[in-house]
Design a protein around this motif. Structure first.
Motif, PDB file in Angstrom:
ATOM      1  N   ARG A 107      -9.875  16.355  -7.990  1.00 20.33           N
ATOM      2  CA  ARG A 107      -9.023  16.381  -9.184  1.00 20.33           C
ATOM      3  C   ARG A 107      -8.494  14.973  -9.481  1.00 20.33           C
ATOM      4  O   ARG A 107      -8.498  14.103  -8.615  1.00 20.33           O
ATOM      5  CB  ARG A 107      -7.859  17.353  -8.981  1.00 20.33           C
ATOM      6  CG  ARG A 107      -8.294  18.807  -8.850  1.00 20.33           C
ATOM      7  CD  ARG A 107      -7.105  19.752  -8.702  1.00 20.33           C
ATOM      8  NE  ARG A 107      -6.452  19.656  -7.401  1.00 20.33           N
ATOM      9  CZ  ARG A 107      -5.200  19.264  -7.211  1.00 20.33           C
ATOM     10  NH1 ARG A 107      -4.459  18.911  -8.253  1.00 20.33           N
ATOM     11  NH2 ARG A 107      -4.677  19.225  -5.994  1.00 20.33           N
ATOM     12  N   ALA A 108      -8.061  14.801 -10.719  1.00 23.27           N
ATOM     13  CA  ALA A 108      -7.454  13.523 -11.103  1.00 23.27           C
ATOM     14  C   ALA A 108      -6.166  13.313 -10.311  1.00 23.27           C
ATOM     15  O   ALA A 108      -5.498  14.277  -9.904  1.00 23.27           O
ATOM     16  CB  ALA A 108      -7.165  13.512 -12.597  1.00 23.27           C
ATOM     17  N   PHE A 109      -5.820  12.053 -10.090  1.00 19.41           N
ATOM     18  CA  PHE A 109      -4.582  11.765  -9.373  1.00 19.41           C
ATOM     19  C   PHE A 109      -3.939  10.496  -9.921  1.00 19.41           C
ATOM     20  O   PHE A 109      -4.607   9.630 -10.497  1.00 19.41           O
ATOM     21  CB  PHE A 109      -4.837  11.637  -7.869  1.00 19.41           C
ATOM     22  CG  PHE A 109      -5.761  10.520  -7.467  1.00 19.41           C
ATOM     23  CD1 PHE A 109      -5.286   9.248  -7.164  1.00 19.41           C
ATOM     24  CD2 PHE A 109      -7.140  10.740  -7.384  1.00 19.41           C
ATOM     25  CE1 PHE A 109      -6.137   8.222  -6.793  1.00 19.41           C
ATOM     26  CE2 PHE A 109      -8.006   9.711  -7.013  1.00 19.41           C
ATOM     27  CZ  PHE A 109      -7.513   8.449  -6.716  1.00 19.41           C
ATOM     28  N   THR A 125      -1.235   0.870  -1.214  1.00 18.03           N
ATOM     29  CA  THR A 125      -0.505   2.083  -0.891  1.00 18.03           C
ATOM     30  C   THR A 125      -1.401   3.289  -1.141  1.00 18.03           C
ATOM     31  O   THR A 125      -2.319   3.244  -1.963  1.00 18.03           O
ATOM     32  CB  THR A 125       0.774   2.221  -1.743  1.00 18.03           C
ATOM     33  OG1 THR A 125       1.455   3.431  -1.391  1.00 18.03           O
ATOM     34  CG2 THR A 125       0.449   2.247  -3.232  1.00 18.03           C
ATOM     35  N   SER A 126      -1.136   4.378  -0.443  1.00 13.54           N
ATOM     36  CA  SER A 126      -1.838   5.639  -0.689  1.00 13.54           C
ATOM     37  C   SER A 126      -0.877   6.701  -1.236  1.00 13.54           C
ATOM     38  O   SER A 126      -1.170   7.892  -1.196  1.00 13.54           O
ATOM     39  CB  SER A 126      -2.480   6.146   0.608  1.00 13.54           C
ATOM     40  OG  SER A 126      -1.496   6.440   1.578  1.00 13.54           O
ATOM     41  N   TRP A 127       0.286   6.241  -1.727  1.00 13.32           N
ATOM     42  CA  TRP A 127       1.307   7.165  -2.218  1.00 13.32           C
ATOM     43  C   TRP A 127       0.893   7.729  -3.577  1.00 13.32           C
ATOM     44  O   TRP A 127       0.898   7.045  -4.593  1.00 13.32           O
ATOM     45  CB  TRP A 127       2.655   6.459  -2.339  1.00 13.32           C
ATOM     46  CG  TRP A 127       3.777   7.375  -2.739  1.00 13.32           C
ATOM     47  CD1 TRP A 127       4.412   7.409  -3.944  1.00 13.32           C
ATOM     48  CD2 TRP A 127       4.399   8.376  -1.941  1.00 13.32           C
ATOM     49  NE1 TRP A 127       5.390   8.350  -3.962  1.00 13.32           N
ATOM     50  CE2 TRP A 127       5.404   8.985  -2.730  1.00 13.32           C
ATOM     51  CE3 TRP A 127       4.200   8.831  -0.637  1.00 13.32           C
ATOM     52  CZ2 TRP A 127       6.212  10.011  -2.257  1.00 13.32           C
ATOM     53  CZ3 TRP A 127       5.005   9.850  -0.168  1.00 13.32           C
ATOM     54  CH2 TRP A 127       5.988  10.436  -0.963  1.00 13.32           C
ATOM     55  N   VAL A 128       0.494   9.010  -3.567  1.00 21.81           N
ATOM     56  CA  VAL A 128       0.051   9.701  -4.777  1.00 21.81           C
ATOM     57  C   VAL A 128       1.203  10.542  -5.304  1.00 21.81           C
ATOM     58  O   VAL A 128       1.801  11.332  -4.568  1.00 21.81           O
ATOM     59  CB  VAL A 128      -1.173  10.583  -4.483  1.00 21.81           C
ATOM     60  CG1 VAL A 128      -1.505  11.466  -5.676  1.00 21.81           C
ATOM     61  CG2 VAL A 128      -2.375   9.714  -4.121  1.00 21.81           C
ATOM     62  N   THR A 129       1.520  10.380  -6.582  1.00 20.02           N
ATOM     63  CA  THR A 129       2.641  11.107  -7.168  1.00 20.02           C
ATOM     64  C   THR A 129       2.202  12.322  -7.976  1.00 20.02           C
ATOM     65  O   THR A 129       3.032  13.136  -8.373  1.00 20.02           O
ATOM     66  CB  THR A 129       3.457  10.173  -8.072  1.00 20.02           C
ATOM     67  OG1 THR A 129       2.592   9.559  -9.030  1.00 20.02           O
ATOM     68  CG2 THR A 129       4.130   9.088  -7.239  1.00 20.02           C
ATOM     69  N   ASP A 130       0.937  12.439  -8.233  1.00 23.01           N
ATOM     70  CA  ASP A 130       0.422  13.626  -8.936  1.00 23.01           C
ATOM     71  C   ASP A 130      -1.054  13.770  -8.582  1.00 23.01           C
ATOM     72  O   ASP A 130      -1.804  12.796  -8.629  1.00 23.01           O
ATOM     73  CB  ASP A 130       0.588  13.483 -10.451  1.00 23.01           C
ATOM     74  CG  ASP A 130       0.069  14.705 -11.192  1.00 23.01           C
ATOM     75  OD1 ASP A 130       0.609  15.798 -10.987  1.00 23.01           O
ATOM     76  OD2 ASP A 130      -0.919  14.564 -11.959  1.00 23.01           O
ATOM     77  N   GLY A 131      -1.461  15.003  -8.225  1.00 24.67           N
ATOM     78  CA  GLY A 131      -2.834  15.219  -7.838  1.00 24.67           C
ATOM     79  C   GLY A 131      -3.020  15.116  -6.336  1.00 24.67           C
ATOM     80  O   GLY A 131      -2.065  14.929  -5.579  1.00 24.67           O
ATOM     81  N   PRO A 132      -4.269  15.202  -5.878  1.00 28.99           N
ATOM     82  CA  PRO A 132      -4.523  15.228  -4.431  1.00 28.99           C
ATOM     83  C   PRO A 132      -4.302  13.871  -3.762  1.00 28.99           C
ATOM     84  O   PRO A 132      -4.704  12.832  -4.284  1.00 28.99           O
ATOM     85  CB  PRO A 132      -5.992  15.643  -4.342  1.00 28.99           C
ATOM     86  CG  PRO A 132      -6.593  15.201  -5.643  1.00 28.99           C
ATOM     87  CD  PRO A 132      -5.510  15.352  -6.664  1.00 28.99           C
ATOM     88  N   SER A 133      -3.648  13.893  -2.617  1.00 30.03           N
ATOM     89  CA  SER A 133      -3.489  12.684  -1.812  1.00 30.03           C
ATOM     90  C   SER A 133      -4.795  12.347  -1.115  1.00 30.03           C
ATOM     91  O   SER A 133      -5.725  13.163  -1.050  1.00 30.03           O
ATOM     92  CB  SER A 133      -2.381  12.896  -0.777  1.00 30.03           C
ATOM     93  OG  SER A 133      -1.142  13.117  -1.419  1.00 30.03           O
ATOM     94  N   PHE A 134      -4.855  11.129  -0.557  1.00 26.29           N
ATOM     95  CA  PHE A 134      -6.082  10.692   0.084  1.00 26.29           C
ATOM     96  C   PHE A 134      -6.478  11.612   1.241  1.00 26.29           C
ATOM     97  O   PHE A 134      -7.663  11.750   1.545  1.00 26.29           O
ATOM     98  CB  PHE A 134      -5.927   9.261   0.601  1.00 26.29           C
ATOM     99  CG  PHE A 134      -5.821   8.211  -0.477  1.00 26.29           C
ATOM    100  CD1 PHE A 134      -5.785   8.550  -1.826  1.00 26.29           C
ATOM    101  CD2 PHE A 134      -5.771   6.858  -0.151  1.00 26.29           C
ATOM    102  CE1 PHE A 134      -5.687   7.596  -2.810  1.00 26.29           C
ATOM    103  CE2 PHE A 134      -5.677   5.890  -1.128  1.00 26.29           C
ATOM    104  CZ  PHE A 134      -5.627   6.248  -2.461  1.00 26.29           C
ATOM    105  N   ASP A 145       2.858   6.396  -9.304  1.00 23.51           N
ATOM    106  CA  ASP A 145       3.412   6.469 -10.668  1.00 23.51           C
ATOM    107  C   ASP A 145       2.905   5.358 -11.585  1.00 23.51           C
ATOM    108  O   ASP A 145       3.494   5.099 -12.638  1.00 23.51           O
ATOM    109  CB  ASP A 145       4.953   6.414 -10.636  1.00 23.51           C
ATOM    110  CG  ASP A 145       5.579   7.726 -10.211  1.00 23.51           C
ATOM    111  OD1 ASP A 145       4.986   8.778 -10.529  1.00 23.51           O
ATOM    112  OD2 ASP A 145       6.632   7.693  -9.550  1.00 23.51           O
ATOM    113  N   LYS A 146       1.814   4.700 -11.213  1.00 26.11           N
ATOM    114  CA  LYS A 146       1.365   3.540 -11.989  1.00 26.11           C
ATOM    115  C   LYS A 146       0.045   3.769 -12.720  1.00 26.11           C
ATOM    116  O   LYS A 146      -0.082   3.448 -13.899  1.00 26.11           O
ATOM    117  CB  LYS A 146       1.240   2.326 -11.073  1.00 26.11           C
ATOM    118  CG  LYS A 146       2.573   1.827 -10.538  1.00 26.11           C
ATOM    119  CD  LYS A 146       2.375   0.625  -9.630  1.00 26.11           C
ATOM    120  CE  LYS A 146       3.716   0.127  -9.090  1.00 26.11           C
ATOM    121  NZ  LYS A 146       3.539  -1.014  -8.143  1.00 26.11           N
ATOM    122  N   LYS A 147      -0.935   4.296 -12.057  1.00 23.53           N
ATOM    123  CA  LYS A 147      -2.248   4.413 -12.702  1.00 23.53           C
ATOM    124  C   LYS A 147      -2.877   5.757 -12.377  1.00 23.53           C
ATOM    125  O   LYS A 147      -2.805   6.226 -11.243  1.00 23.53           O
ATOM    126  CB  LYS A 147      -3.178   3.284 -12.240  1.00 23.53           C
ATOM    127  CG  LYS A 147      -4.526   3.287 -12.957  1.00 23.53           C
ATOM    128  CD  LYS A 147      -5.317   2.023 -12.686  1.00 23.53           C
ATOM    129  CE  LYS A 147      -6.644   2.050 -13.444  1.00 23.53           C
ATOM    130  NZ  LYS A 147      -7.428   0.805 -13.258  1.00 23.53           N
TER     131      LYS A 147
END
Length: 911
Positions: free
Chosen positions: A582-584, A628-637, A588-590
């Motif tokens: 899924r998109a991620f 960073t691997s901090w994902v704010t929306d969608g699946p994390s790494f 909070d940047k890209k």
């Protein structure tokens, strides 16, 4: 290669009727026309020709005479090299490329000593005559007064259409050695004859090896004999099994690339593509059948008809049967006889009845010899060259006027003067299409600053093509969404279909390049202001890595073939990477689209930064280094919605009963466009093979009931359940969906019938209830079959909607365009078995380009294009139409990549 010295004595000893025709080569002096095989002396239009013994004939160079045997590629080269050595001032050979199998491609230029010495200037002058923007009418008139005319004769694009190569050799010899003949003198003085003697050496070599390996004590004329029944894949296609007569639009093969470059250099005024057809036919030449592409001019049609009339004169004099207008049309712009018309040439196909060997028994009981077929192509070649020489002034004048009119037509188009590729998505696809049009000879520009066109503002880097240029008509016919066949032709096809006579549509009716690339394209009725960059053939798609020394990961946004080529190269370099279902959004940047690739620094070796930069440069991909691997929306790494990818081993069904074109086109797309190896496995082997070390198996279009059957299907089914990915294309999906095969839980539909029509008869009764018919329509209705397939479609572009919430469609646009060919329409798969992930649009919107029967529009609407069916640990992925046809449906490549690489990552198989 053929063992000539082993086989030849057997053939010549048995076939006295042929060997008697071959006379010894002259030793000195001038020799009459009768020195060639006897039937060639029937060419009564050249009764006074004598041959100069200083010019070697085929007998003296190769040991056999014209038409005595099928000339191999090495012998063809040897003969043309001998001609050049003997007459270097009148013939010059050019090497224009090399086939996939390493065979040399050549063309020859033949003319007077002055014309051959001035070939460079001739090219320069033809380029000037080709562009009225730099050559005004006065300068053009001066050029036309001095330039020779020119003809390009291209032979044997289909490797098993054998006679034209030997005819090319005889044509070259006749022009160089013929003395005291007004026709030869006229051709040499007033024209340059370009001869491409063998367009498909790989296919011809395959044919010759197969043919002579079947010859016994004597040649058989029986159409049932092995000599006349080629084994798969036959000699028609090249190494990658492309029908190269249909590659002129996409230019995917090296053979096509080379000859297009040659034609663009010299711009021959007349182009003839010489072919073969069924052995029971006669000979075909212009005028062509309907429909004719509306972007051709009347002058071009008139000029090629001039050639046809002269051919008819010579054929009548020789007592040769021929026909015109009945079969081969001039509509599709991607043939060898149609592509040249869009730079201004007059062009045509010639077809001769084929002996498909040295002798063939026709249905009328007469034997057709190889020599006969060579003779007819030879006569047509000289007749064509004669017409070109006789009409030098007219052809040059009409050629220049074509360029003038093309520019004027572009300027006067107030709706579609300019085509714009905004380049907002699919950067790699836009670049490839821009480069392709440049290769065709079109002026393509890329904006260097913001540009406003017809109320829209386009960012720097957008591409545009102004049709007010000499190649404007080519742009119109390849970029316009719809090129219409004539109303009269369509009306006749509908009438024929109603009468169950079969339509006369020869090939695809839709071919819009932006649609096939699935690119956004806008139009404007005004020219573009500003000084922008002309796209060049040497341009490359530049890759880029932002933050190249990233500490956490590199992310490759998914959705174009630059990312696809990065993936295949990375897998082969053993890089550890994942794909996100899924998109991620990162920190909070890209936001990154579904399918994006994640290369974690910690999971790879210390050289990963350098490797990523190297692969970016090779592939043209844009890559982000992240800290960073901090994902704010969608699946994390580390989510279960990211899957580790590994290099799958791919098998493709090969040999009977696959469609050779489908198998070859698919293998080419994966190997040469994706950059990933494929193992070809003979279909009979697949029926019982241990496939455990393969992760993906592709079944191209084909009739697998005979090659695999139920036992083979069961073997494949067990492999799928153990974790394999089966991909079916086109008619292979029909096989998989068969109830007796059981690989896919869908059914093929019959045609929709009107209520009450064609009642099903009671087969157990010899009578039926009586009926009173009021009119003819009642007869027609009761004559209908109760069960039949939908009407056959010759090839149209169709709009397809795409499910955006599945990993198999990650990175694929919400709408794509596919090619619909044939009459297979499938009912959707039930949710209990799988998912319909792409489907044709509504009846109103399904047609993107071409002509589609109304009943097919209605029935095709909302029917599946892409189906996913899990099965045990593996899956079946079915394309109901072929996504790899002619390797020109670039807009479907990401979908196919997902089916191969993402699918293998989602299957659960012990590795």
């Amino acid at each position: 290669m053929i063992l000539k010295h082993t086989i030849k004595p057997l053939i010549l000893g048995a076939l006295t009727c042929i060997s008697a025709l071959a006379l010894a080569a002259p030793q000195s002096g001038l020799t009459p026309f009768a020195a060639t095989p006897k039937s060639l002396t029937k060419a009564a239009n050249w009764p006074s020709v004598q041959y100069d013994s200083a010019i070697p004939n085929m007998q003296s160079v190769l040991g056999y005479s014209v038409g005595e045997r099928i000339t191999s590629h090495p012998d063809m080269l040897r003969f043309f090299e001998a001609l050049q050595q003997a007459a270097p001032k009148q013939i010059k050979l050019f090497e224009y490329g090399e086939t996939w199998e390493g065979r040399k491609l050549i063309y020859a230029a033949i003319g007077t000593e002055q014309n051959i010495a001035s070939l460079g200037q001739f090219s320069t002058d033809m380029q000037a005559l080709s562009d009225p923007r730099i050559t005004n009418k006065s300068k053009a008139k001066n050029l036309m007064n001095t330039l020779p005319s020119s003809v390009w004769l291209e032979y044997s694009v289909h490797g098993n259409e054998i006679s034209s190569t030997d005819a090319a050799m005889m044509t070259a010899y006749h022009l160089l050695a013929g003395k005291g003949d007004a026709t030869v003198d006229n051709i040499m003085q007033n024209s340059i004859v370009f001869i491409d003697p063998l367009q498909n050496p790989d296919g011809r070599s395959r044919f010759i090896a197969n043919y002579y390996s079947t010859v016994g004590m004597m040649h058989s004329s029986d159409r049932l004999s092995a000599e006349h029944n080629e084994p798969w894949p036959r000699g028609r296609a090249n190494h990658y099994l492309f029908d190269m007569n249909r590659d002129w639009l996409a230019i995917t093969q090296p053979e096509t690339k080379g000859r297009i470059a040659g034609m663009n250099k010299y711009r021959p005024l007349v182009v003839i593509d010489l072919h073969e057809m069924g052995g029971d036919e006669s000979y075909y030449f212009a005028p062509s059948a309907q429909p004719v592409n509306p972007h051709m001019t009347q002058a071009q049609i008139d000029n090629i008809n001039l050639v046809g009339r002269n051919n008819a004169k010579h054929f009548d004099a020789n007592g040769f049967d021929y026909f015109t207008r009945e079969i081969f049309d001039a509509f599709y712009p991607g043939y060898g006889d149609s592509w040249p018309t869009f730079y201004g040439a007059a062009a045509s196909t010639y077809e001769v009845a084929s002996s498909r060997g040295e002798v063939y028994r026709r249905m009328d009981g007469k034997d057709l010899s190889y020599e006969d077929t060579v003779l007819r192509h030879f006569v047509a070649s000289i007749s064509t060259a004669e017409t070109v020489a006789n009409n030098r002034s007219k052809l040059l004048k009409d050629y220049y006027q074509y360029q003038v009119d093309a520019i004027d037509a572009g300027k006067s188009d107030k709706k579609e003067r300019v085509f714009i590729l905004p380049n907002k998505r699919d950067r790699a696809g836009n670049f490839k299409l821009a480069k392709l049009m440049t290769e065709h000879g079109v002026d393509v520009y890329q904006t260097t600053e913001k540009v406003k066109m017809c109320g829209e503002t386009y960012a720097p880097g957008s591409y545009y093509i102004d049709t007010a240029q000499p190649r404007g008509r080519f742009v119109k016919t390849t970029f316009t969404q719809q090129v219409d066949m004539s109303k009269a032709f369509i009306k006749e096809q509908e009438r024929r279909r109603e009468r169950k006579l079969g339509d006369q549509i020869y090939d695809v009716t839709g071919w819009s390049l932006p649609l096939m690339y699935n690119l956004d394209v806008n139009t404007c009725g005004k020219g573009v202001s500003g000084d922008h960059r002309l796209v060049k053939m040497t341009d490359t798609l530049e890759g880029k890595v932002t933050n190249p020394n990233a500490t956490v990961a590199y992310i490759v946004p998914w959705g174009d073939m630059a990312a696809g080529r990065f993936l295949t190269a990375a897998l082969q370099r053993n890089i550890t990477l994942k794909t996100a279902d899924r998109a991620f959004t990162l920190d909070d940047k890209k936001r990154y689209p579904a399918g994006s690739l994640i290369i974690e620094v910690a999971a790879n070796d210390k050289a990963i930064a350098a490797t990523v930069q190297d692969l970016a440069a090779q592939s043209g991909a844009i890559i982000d280094g992240v800290n960073t691997s901090w994902v704010t929306d969608g699946p994390s790494f580390g989510s279960n919605d990211t899957h580790l990818m590994s290099a799958p081993k791919i098998a493709i069904a090969w040999d009977d009963p696959t469609s050779s074109l489908s198998a070859g086109n698919t293998r080419f797309v994966i190997e040469q466009q994706f950059g990933y190896p494929v193992n070809a496995i003979r279909t009979s082997t697949l029926a019982s093979a241990d496939l455990r070390h393969y992760q993906v198996l592709i079944l191209p279009a084909g009739r697998y009931h005979s090659g695999l059957g139920q036992a083979g299907a069961q073997n494949i089914k067990q492999w799928v359940e153990a974790g394999g990915v089966l991909i079916t294309l086109g008619s292979a999906t029909r096989f998989a969906a068969d109830a007796d095969i059981g690989l896919l839980d869908i059914k093929r539909e019959l045609a929709i019938k009107e209520e009450g029509s064609a009642e099903k008869p009671d087969d157990e009764s010899s009578t039926v209830p009586g009926k009173a018919y009021v009119n003819r329509e009642d007869l027609v209705k009761d004559s209908e079959n109760s069960e039949e397939s939908p009407d056959f479609v010759a090839g149209i572009l169709a709009n397809v909607e795409v499910d955006q919430e599945h990993w198999l469609t990650a990175g694929v646009a919400s709408e794509v365009v596919g090619l619909v060919y044939g009459n297979d329409i499938f009912a959707p798969i039930r949710l209990a078995s799988g998912k319909n992930l792409a489907w044709f649009k509504s009846e109103k919107d399904v047609l993107a380009s071409g002509y589609l029967w109304q009943e097919n529009k209605k029935q095709l609407a909302y029917k599946p294009f892409l189906i996913h069916q899990p099965s045990g640990n593996g899956m079946v992925i079915a394309f109901t139409q072929e996504p790899t046809t002619r390797a020109y449906l670039d807009g479907l490549n990401v979908m196919l990549m997902n089916a191969i690489f993402s699918a293998s990552a989602h299957a659960y198989v012990a590795r």
